[in-house]
Design a protein around this motif. Structure first.
Motif, PDB file in Angstrom:
ATOM      1  N   GLN A  51     -21.543  10.130 -33.940  1.00  0.00           N
ATOM      2  CA  GLN A  51     -20.576   9.723 -34.961  1.00  0.00           C
ATOM      3  C   GLN A  51     -19.599   8.728 -34.336  1.00  0.00           C
ATOM      4  O   GLN A  51     -19.478   8.665 -33.113  1.00  0.00           O
ATOM      5  CB  GLN A  51     -19.805  10.927 -35.517  1.00  0.00           C
ATOM      6  CG  GLN A  51     -20.636  11.900 -36.328  1.00  0.00           C
ATOM      7  CD  GLN A  51     -21.118  11.320 -37.641  1.00  0.00           C
ATOM      8  OE1 GLN A  51     -20.579  10.331 -38.161  1.00  0.00           O
ATOM      9  NE2 GLN A  51     -22.160  11.920 -38.214  1.00  0.00           N
ATOM     10  N   PRO A  52     -18.899   7.967 -35.171  1.00  0.00           N
ATOM     11  CA  PRO A  52     -17.875   7.085 -34.606  1.00  0.00           C
ATOM     12  C   PRO A  52     -16.818   7.863 -33.828  1.00  0.00           C
ATOM     13  O   PRO A  52     -16.518   9.011 -34.159  1.00  0.00           O
ATOM     14  CB  PRO A  52     -17.261   6.424 -35.844  1.00  0.00           C
ATOM     15  CG  PRO A  52     -18.319   6.525 -36.894  1.00  0.00           C
ATOM     16  CD  PRO A  52     -19.031   7.814 -36.625  1.00  0.00           C
ATOM     17  N   GLY A  84     -10.830  -7.002 -34.318  1.00  0.00           N
ATOM     18  CA  GLY A  84     -11.169  -6.745 -32.924  1.00  0.00           C
ATOM     19  C   GLY A  84     -11.498  -5.302 -32.643  1.00  0.00           C
ATOM     20  O   GLY A  84     -11.557  -4.875 -31.480  1.00  0.00           O
ATOM     21  N   ALA A  85     -11.735  -4.500 -33.682  1.00  0.00           N
ATOM     22  CA  ALA A  85     -12.061  -3.084 -33.523  1.00  0.00           C
ATOM     23  C   ALA A  85     -13.514  -2.915 -33.098  1.00  0.00           C
ATOM     24  O   ALA A  85     -14.343  -3.812 -33.295  1.00  0.00           O
ATOM     25  CB  ALA A  85     -11.815  -2.346 -34.833  1.00  0.00           C
ATOM     26  N   PRO A  86     -13.859  -1.771 -32.526  1.00  0.00           N
ATOM     27  CA  PRO A  86     -15.272  -1.514 -32.200  1.00  0.00           C
ATOM     28  C   PRO A  86     -16.160  -1.464 -33.436  1.00  0.00           C
ATOM     29  O   PRO A  86     -17.278  -1.983 -33.431  1.00  0.00           O
ATOM     30  CB  PRO A  86     -15.227  -0.155 -31.496  1.00  0.00           C
ATOM     31  CG  PRO A  86     -13.839  -0.029 -30.979  1.00  0.00           C
ATOM     32  CD  PRO A  86     -12.980  -0.710 -32.005  1.00  0.00           C
ATOM     33  N   GLY A  87     -15.662  -0.797 -34.519  1.00  0.00           N
ATOM     34  CA  GLY A  87     -16.463  -0.659 -35.720  1.00  0.00           C
ATOM     35  C   GLY A  87     -15.617  -0.776 -36.969  1.00  0.00           C
ATOM     36  O   GLY A  87     -14.401  -0.564 -36.933  1.00  0.00           O
ATOM     37  N   ALA A  88     -16.270  -1.122 -38.077  1.00  0.00           N
ATOM     38  CA  ALA A  88     -15.545  -1.314 -39.333  1.00  0.00           C
ATOM     39  C   ALA A  88     -16.397  -0.823 -40.496  1.00  0.00           C
ATOM     40  O   ALA A  88     -17.633  -0.845 -40.445  1.00  0.00           O
ATOM     41  CB  ALA A  88     -15.181  -2.782 -39.531  1.00  0.00           C
ATOM     42  N   GLY A 143     -20.467  -3.255 -36.448  1.00  0.00           N
ATOM     43  CA  GLY A 143     -19.949  -2.836 -35.149  1.00  0.00           C
ATOM     44  C   GLY A 143     -20.533  -1.541 -34.644  1.00  0.00           C
ATOM     45  O   GLY A 143     -21.573  -1.060 -35.109  1.00  0.00           O
ATOM     46  N   SER A 144     -19.823  -0.961 -33.687  1.00  0.00           N
ATOM     47  CA  SER A 144     -20.333   0.184 -32.938  1.00  0.00           C
ATOM     48  C   SER A 144     -19.474   1.429 -33.116  1.00  0.00           C
ATOM     49  O   SER A 144     -18.262   1.345 -33.297  1.00  0.00           O
ATOM     50  CB  SER A 144     -20.383  -0.176 -31.444  1.00  0.00           C
ATOM     51  OG  SER A 144     -20.830   0.915 -30.678  1.00  0.00           O
ATOM     52  N   ARG A 145     -20.144   2.582 -33.049  1.00  0.00           N
ATOM     53  CA  ARG A 145     -19.440   3.855 -33.089  1.00  0.00           C
ATOM     54  C   ARG A 145     -18.525   4.028 -31.882  1.00  0.00           C
ATOM     55  O   ARG A 145     -17.457   4.636 -31.989  1.00  0.00           O
ATOM     56  CB  ARG A 145     -20.448   5.009 -33.112  1.00  0.00           C
ATOM     57  CG  ARG A 145     -21.251   5.138 -34.385  1.00  0.00           C
ATOM     58  CD  ARG A 145     -22.368   6.146 -34.214  1.00  0.00           C
ATOM     59  NE  ARG A 145     -23.021   6.438 -35.495  1.00  0.00           N
ATOM     60  CZ  ARG A 145     -24.128   7.158 -35.617  1.00  0.00           C
ATOM     61  NH1 ARG A 145     -24.716   7.640 -34.520  1.00  0.00           N
ATOM     62  NH2 ARG A 145     -24.640   7.380 -36.810  1.00  0.00           N
ATOM     63  N   ILE A 146     -18.944   3.501 -30.748  1.00  0.00           N
ATOM     64  CA  ILE A 146     -18.223   3.694 -29.487  1.00  0.00           C
ATOM     65  C   ILE A 146     -18.126   2.362 -28.766  1.00  0.00           C
ATOM     66  O   ILE A 146     -19.137   1.665 -28.583  1.00  0.00           O
ATOM     67  CB  ILE A 146     -18.942   4.726 -28.592  1.00  0.00           C
ATOM     68  CG1 ILE A 146     -19.103   6.060 -29.320  1.00  0.00           C
ATOM     69  CG2 ILE A 146     -18.187   4.919 -27.282  1.00  0.00           C
ATOM     70  CD1 ILE A 146     -19.971   7.055 -28.582  1.00  0.00           C
ATOM     71  N   ALA A 165     -24.499   1.806 -30.237  1.00  0.00           N
ATOM     72  CA  ALA A 165     -24.643   2.867 -31.235  1.00  0.00           C
ATOM     73  C   ALA A 165     -24.027   2.350 -32.526  1.00  0.00           C
ATOM     74  O   ALA A 165     -22.828   2.539 -32.774  1.00  0.00           O
ATOM     75  CB  ALA A 165     -23.954   4.143 -30.769  1.00  0.00           C
ATOM     76  N   PRO A 166     -24.807   1.674 -33.358  1.00  0.00           N
ATOM     77  CA  PRO A 166     -24.233   1.001 -34.529  1.00  0.00           C
ATOM     78  C   PRO A 166     -23.650   1.964 -35.552  1.00  0.00           C
ATOM     79  O   PRO A 166     -24.157   3.068 -35.751  1.00  0.00           O
ATOM     80  CB  PRO A 166     -25.429   0.238 -35.115  1.00  0.00           C
ATOM     81  CG  PRO A 166     -26.633   0.972 -34.617  1.00  0.00           C
ATOM     82  CD  PRO A 166     -26.259   1.485 -33.254  1.00  0.00           C
ATOM     83  N   ILE A 167     -22.558   1.533 -36.180  1.00  0.00           N
ATOM     84  CA  ILE A 167     -21.991   2.258 -37.317  1.00  0.00           C
ATOM     85  C   ILE A 167     -23.037   2.309 -38.431  1.00  0.00           C
ATOM     86  O   ILE A 167     -23.700   1.315 -38.720  1.00  0.00           O
ATOM     87  CB  ILE A 167     -20.723   1.545 -37.842  1.00  0.00           C
ATOM     88  CG1 ILE A 167     -19.628   1.516 -36.761  1.00  0.00           C
ATOM     89  CG2 ILE A 167     -20.222   2.192 -39.128  1.00  0.00           C
ATOM     90  CD1 ILE A 167     -18.881   2.795 -36.593  1.00  0.00           C
ATOM     91  N   MET A 168     -23.171   3.484 -39.073  1.00  0.00           N
ATOM     92  CA  MET A 168     -24.109   3.666 -40.166  1.00  0.00           C
ATOM     93  C   MET A 168     -23.358   3.965 -41.465  1.00  0.00           C
ATOM     94  O   MET A 168     -22.238   4.480 -41.442  1.00  0.00           O
ATOM     95  CB  MET A 168     -25.081   4.806 -39.843  1.00  0.00           C
ATOM     96  CG  MET A 168     -25.860   4.596 -38.547  1.00  0.00           C
ATOM     97  SD  MET A 168     -26.889   3.106 -38.576  1.00  0.00           S
ATOM     98  CE  MET A 168     -28.176   3.632 -39.715  1.00  0.00           C
TER      99      MET A 168
END
Length: 356
Positions: free
Chosen positions: A220-221, A30-34, A50-53, A58-61
């Motif tokens: 950034q995340p 259930g986290a925003p990003g992984a 997921g997302s940085r925020i 703003a997708p995690i890269m």
């Protein structure tokens, strides 16, 4: 929570299936990003989802920066080993010897504690400096003098015992004092020593301190903590991390790719390979546990090295499996440990089962 059992066993751990594994971790936690990462005989692969925020498109890269929290301890212990090999300090150098002349009121039992005891959490040092000291030293790295702040921190922790010498008591404070000992022995700031002896030789160009990114930008995340109406985003700043004085214990950030490089160094060292970086003797010193903790590493019964880090806004867990010839890490930008810790651990286990 979704069941991850058997996931990695069915995968070849290609980049696309690593993304699938990250997506499964995202949904389970259930986290925003992984992020999930592995390095083995097939090379390094990183999966993201997921997302940085939270709530932001703003997708995690793959090359994003992750706050690794207490995983920094393994790097601080590695720095200590480098300085021991150079004759700058010894494993049996005591706090009293190293910090003599700083005008500190040191409890007699702590004065006798040595560098190895601090790095193995067996000095009897209290866990942390306390809320008042933390608030006094709060700030961002650019605005604080971390070396001077560590002296203030030391005054708050050296006058009393937290436990019996020789018994395990996990202590962030012990790593701050260990860094001070290295500073006094070398005449250089811990951060400069870490850059020269660990980050630069290993090519860890992304490594830095504190929460990554610039406030107000989705570059950034971000870490996240529980809020009244769900997750609260921790924008980079004094409130997004521990004080800079605690860099040696819990404040590094870096890409997963650079973290894998560090982990693979320890995998190679654990096999007895001549790494040209540390002697086999000092790798053994770093990896040999008293109980289930060595120097900066937890050690499982099968010899696997492991550690987790969280500043209450992130969680990253890392593992070194020298028997299987692989290293891995997984993390989320979410500090709700009761929700995210188990999915991260299960994800790592499944990824390592499919590595090799």
């Amino acid at each position: 929570m979704m069941n991850l059992l058997g996931l990695a066993l069915a995968l070849t751990l290609s980049p696309s299936t690593m993304d699938d594994a990250a997506q499964t971790l995202l949904e389970a936690s259930g986290a925003p990003g992984a992020v999930v990462a592995v390095l083995d005989g097939q090379g390094s692969r990183i999966g993201v989802a997921g997302s940085r925020i939270h709530g932001c498109d703003a997708p995690i890269m793959p090359d994003d920066l992750w706050h690794i929290g207490s995983n920094t301890k393994a790097m601080t212990a590695t720095l200590a080993a480098r300085l021991v090999e150079q004759g700058v300090i010894n494993w049996d150098t005591t706090i009293g010897e190293a910090l003599d002349g700083l005008g500190l009121d040191i409890h007699p039992d702590l004065a006798r504690a040595d560098l190895a005891a601090l790095l193995s959490h067996r000095s009897g040092m209290v866990a942390n400096a306390g809320l008042v000291t933390s608030l006094r030293l709060a700030g961002v790295d650019a605005d604080r003098n971390a070396v001077a702040d560590r002296l203030v921190y030391a005054r708050a922790v050296l006058g009393e015992m937290g436990g019996q010498p020789g018994n395990f008591l996990y202590s962030n404070a012990g790593y701050v004092i260990a860094a001070m000992m290295m500073e006094q022995a070398s005449g250089e700031a811990y951060e400069a020593l870490m850059a020269r002896e660990v980050f630069e030789p290993l090519g860890m160009r992304s490594a830095g301190w504190g929460p990554p990114g610039r406030a107000g930008e989705a570059d950034q995340p971000r870490g996240h903590r529980p809020g009244m109406f769900g997750l609260t985003v921790a924008e980079p700043g004094a409130g997004a991390d521990n004080p800079p004085a605690m860099n040696p214990a819990a404040r590094a950030h870096m890409t997963m790719r650079d973290l894998l490089v560090f982990l693979d160094l320890h995998r190679r060292g654990a096999t007895g390979e001549d790494t040209g970086y540390l002697s086999p003797e000092n790798f053994r010193r770093l990896h040999t546990p008293v109980g289930d903790y060595a120097l900066g590493w937890g050690v499982r019964g099968n010899g696997m090295l492991t550690h987790s880090g969280s500043n209450t806004m992130w969680l990253v867990t890392m593992r070194v499996d020298s028997a299987r010839g692989s290293v891995s890490a997984a993390g989320v930008n979410d500090g709700r440990l009761d929700r995210v810790a188990a999915p991260v651990s299960v994800s790592l286990a499944e990824i390592m089962a499919g590595a090799g």
